[in-house]
Design an enzyme around this catalytic site. Structure first.
Site, PDB file in Angstrom:
ATOM      1  N   CYS A 139       0.755  -1.199  -0.035  1.00  0.00           N
ATOM      2  CA  CYS A 139      -0.017  -0.016   0.038  1.00  0.00           C
ATOM      3  C   CYS A 139       1.007   1.284  -0.001  1.00  0.00           C
ATOM      4  O   CYS A 139       0.413   2.228  -0.412  1.00  0.00           O
ATOM      5  CB  CYS A 139      -0.889   0.036   1.231  1.00  0.00           C
ATOM      6  SG  CYS A 139      -0.117  -0.130   2.668  1.00  0.00           S
ATOM      7  N   HIS A 441      -1.556   1.061   7.428  1.00  0.00           N
ATOM      8  CA  HIS A 441      -2.106   1.236   6.037  1.00  0.00           C
ATOM      9  C   HIS A 441      -1.841   2.577   5.379  1.00  0.00           C
ATOM     10  O   HIS A 441      -2.277   3.664   6.188  1.00  0.00           O
ATOM     11  CB  HIS A 441      -3.440   0.723   5.865  1.00  0.00           C
ATOM     12  CG  HIS A 441      -3.959   0.413   4.507  1.00  0.00           C
ATOM     13  ND1 HIS A 441      -3.477  -0.305   3.568  1.00  0.00           N
ATOM     14  CD2 HIS A 441      -5.144   1.035   3.986  1.00  0.00           C
ATOM     15  CE1 HIS A 441      -4.070  -0.247   2.656  1.00  0.00           C
ATOM     16  NE2 HIS A 441      -5.119   0.651   2.921  1.00  0.00           N
TER      17      HIS A 441
END
Length: 490
Positions: A139, A441
């Site tokens: 990510c 994330h």
């Protein structure tokens, strides 16, 4: 197949059964795990070792993965069996049967595309944004790629570069697969970066898999090998540095002088040379800082000019500053961070300045000025700091403007700049969700043709300015506002 999903099909190279990937329902991995169960209570023979359903191939990208090694396989057998499977799958893909199946799949894609239609000013328009598949804690890379893809001048430069043909003869026109026997001569970061940018915003698919780019990143940036979480800003710095170095050496047979001539067309006055000659990277992201150090004992002043691609600004809590929108947590403004970065600072005992006049280390002060602003201002907020045992995250909300960021007061010679050249408008934001740099994330917000989008790996959604403004930014991308034609300079 164990499920009816047609997403991310993987074929087992032992028994040819097809299962979905780990980011769908994980049946391919379960197939491998189930194959190991009967062998746990028996002594493994050499024959049993070979038949464990450990290696599978992606039916879409033809990349090969080994579950035992938990890694992608880049080499082949002595007989070239992996390549034979690839060629067989390609032949099936080109057959009439597969073409008919593709037409049916296209109908399914069109039906899913209809669900992505938006109402804008009373008219219907398609959401043409493309997501990036997560290859395993990637990510950090996806957020940076989506942000860079929405910086139009930078993105268009790479998209207009000619494609590199790495193979000739019978395999010309087919997809290229990297193997260890090819060596590093055929690896091009610029080419894979170009292909990734071209795949975004075409609207032909909902998500693109950047496997080829990630493979090249592994080859030339050892720090990012593996599937552990990485720092997005560190990745961006490495990416821009290596793109800059590769462009300096020439690309796809285009001579270095031609590339430099094209770069000069961007702006002759905005070139900033970092590690050699200027490229599109330094022409767009490059700026120059002036570092002033003054000895507090004798008053000797030392000045140094440092080129930069992205500034790290301190993100900190400011007393008595609270906001209702951030649930009463600490906050500050981007101007506070810029002021903290450029204000006069007295260096502590661990950073004593070596004064050439005093001939020894002395107490001193330091101050930064911006000598030249870049076309794209990349502001990196210092969200992580080291303690005695671990790296903690600074969760302060930093209020930032979406348009009209005025950088004139931070310039060394503000009188020499035009009224519009110091104004910047926000184009992208990278956000880190979670508590630590090695976990959490990354997602990104970016503006495209007047609309804001939220990029969360393969998922892309339309959002609004209010939502963007509430984000706890980690990296901010501001684009220099262009002066209107015919506007008079003050």
């Amino acid at each position: 197949m164990m499920c009816r999903s047609n997403k991310s099909p993987w074929v087992c190279l032992t028994c040819s059964s097809v299962h979905c990937g780990r980011y769908v329902n994980g049946h391919a991995k379960k197939h491998y795990e189930d194959a190991q169960i009967p062998m746990t209570n028996h002594k493994k023979t050499e024959k049993q070792e070979k038949v464990q359903h450990t290696v599978c191939m992606d039916c879409s990208s033809y990349s090969t993965y080994c579950y035992r090694c938990d890694d992608f396989v880049v080499n082949d057998t002595k007989l070239g069996l992996v390549q034979k499977v690839r060629e067989h799958l390609q032949n099936l893909e080109n057959s009439a049967f597969t073409s008919d199946r593709h037409r049916k799949r296209k109908l399914l894609e069109n039906s899913s595309l209809n669900s992505k239609l938006l109402k804008v000013n009373g008219s219907t328009t398609a959401l043409c944004a493309t997501g990036l598949r997560n290859l395993g804690n990637t990510c950090f890379m996806n957020a940076i790629l989506q942000s860079l893809s929405n910086i139009q001048q930078f993105c268009c430069y790479f998209k207009e570069l000619p494609a590199v043909e790495l193979r000739n003869g019978k395999t010309a026109g087919r997809r290229t697969y990297h193997t260890r026997s090819q060596g590093d001569n055929n690896v091009s970061l610029v080419e894979e970066f170009r292909k990734t940018l071209c795949a975004l915003w075409q609207g032909s698919q909902t998500a693109f898999s950047p496997e080829s780019l990630f493979y090249v990143v592994w080859k030339i940036m050892p720090n990012f090998r593996g599937y552990q979480q990485q720092d997005a800003h560190e990745f961006m710095r490495y990416l821009l540095d290596h793109l800059h170095l590769e462009l300096q050496g020439g690309f796809n047979g285009v001579s270095r002088s031609v590339i430099l001539q094209e770069n000069s067309n961007l702006s002759g006055s905005n070139k900033c040379c970092i590690n050699g000659a200027s490229t599109v990277v330094t022409a767009i992201f490059g700026g120059i800082l002036q570092n002033e150090v003054n000895c507090l004992i004798c008053g000797t002043e030392s000045r140094k000019f440092d080129p930069f691609l992205g500034k790290m600004l301190p993100s900190m809590s400011f007393r008595n500053k609270r906001t209702k929108n951030q649930e009463g947590g600490p906050m500050c403004t981007l101007r506070d961070c810029l002021r903290s970065f450029t204000d006069l600072e007295e260096l502590d005992e661990t950073e004593l300045y070596m004064c050439h006049k005093c001939k020894k280390k002395q107490k001193s002060t330091k101050k930064f000025w911006i000598q030249k602003l870049p076309k794209v201002l990349c502001l990196h907020l210092k969200r992580f700091h080291w303690t005695a045992y671990l790296r903690n995250k600074v969760d302060t909300y930093v209020e930032f403007p979406l348009r009209g960021l005025d950088m004139k007061c931070y310039l060394l010679e503000p009188e020499n700049s035009g009224p519009e050249s110091c104004l910047y408008d926000l184009v992208a934001v990278v956000v880190h969700h979670g508590s630590g740099v090695g976990s959490g994330h990354y997602t990104a917000y970016a503006a495209h043709e007047g609309r804001w989008f939220h990029f969360n790996d393969s998922t892309v959604t339309l959002t609004d300015e209010e939502t963007v403004g509430k984000a706890k930014a980690y990296i901010l991308f501001y684009v220099e506002r262009q002066a209107k034609p015919g506007a008079e300079k003050l």
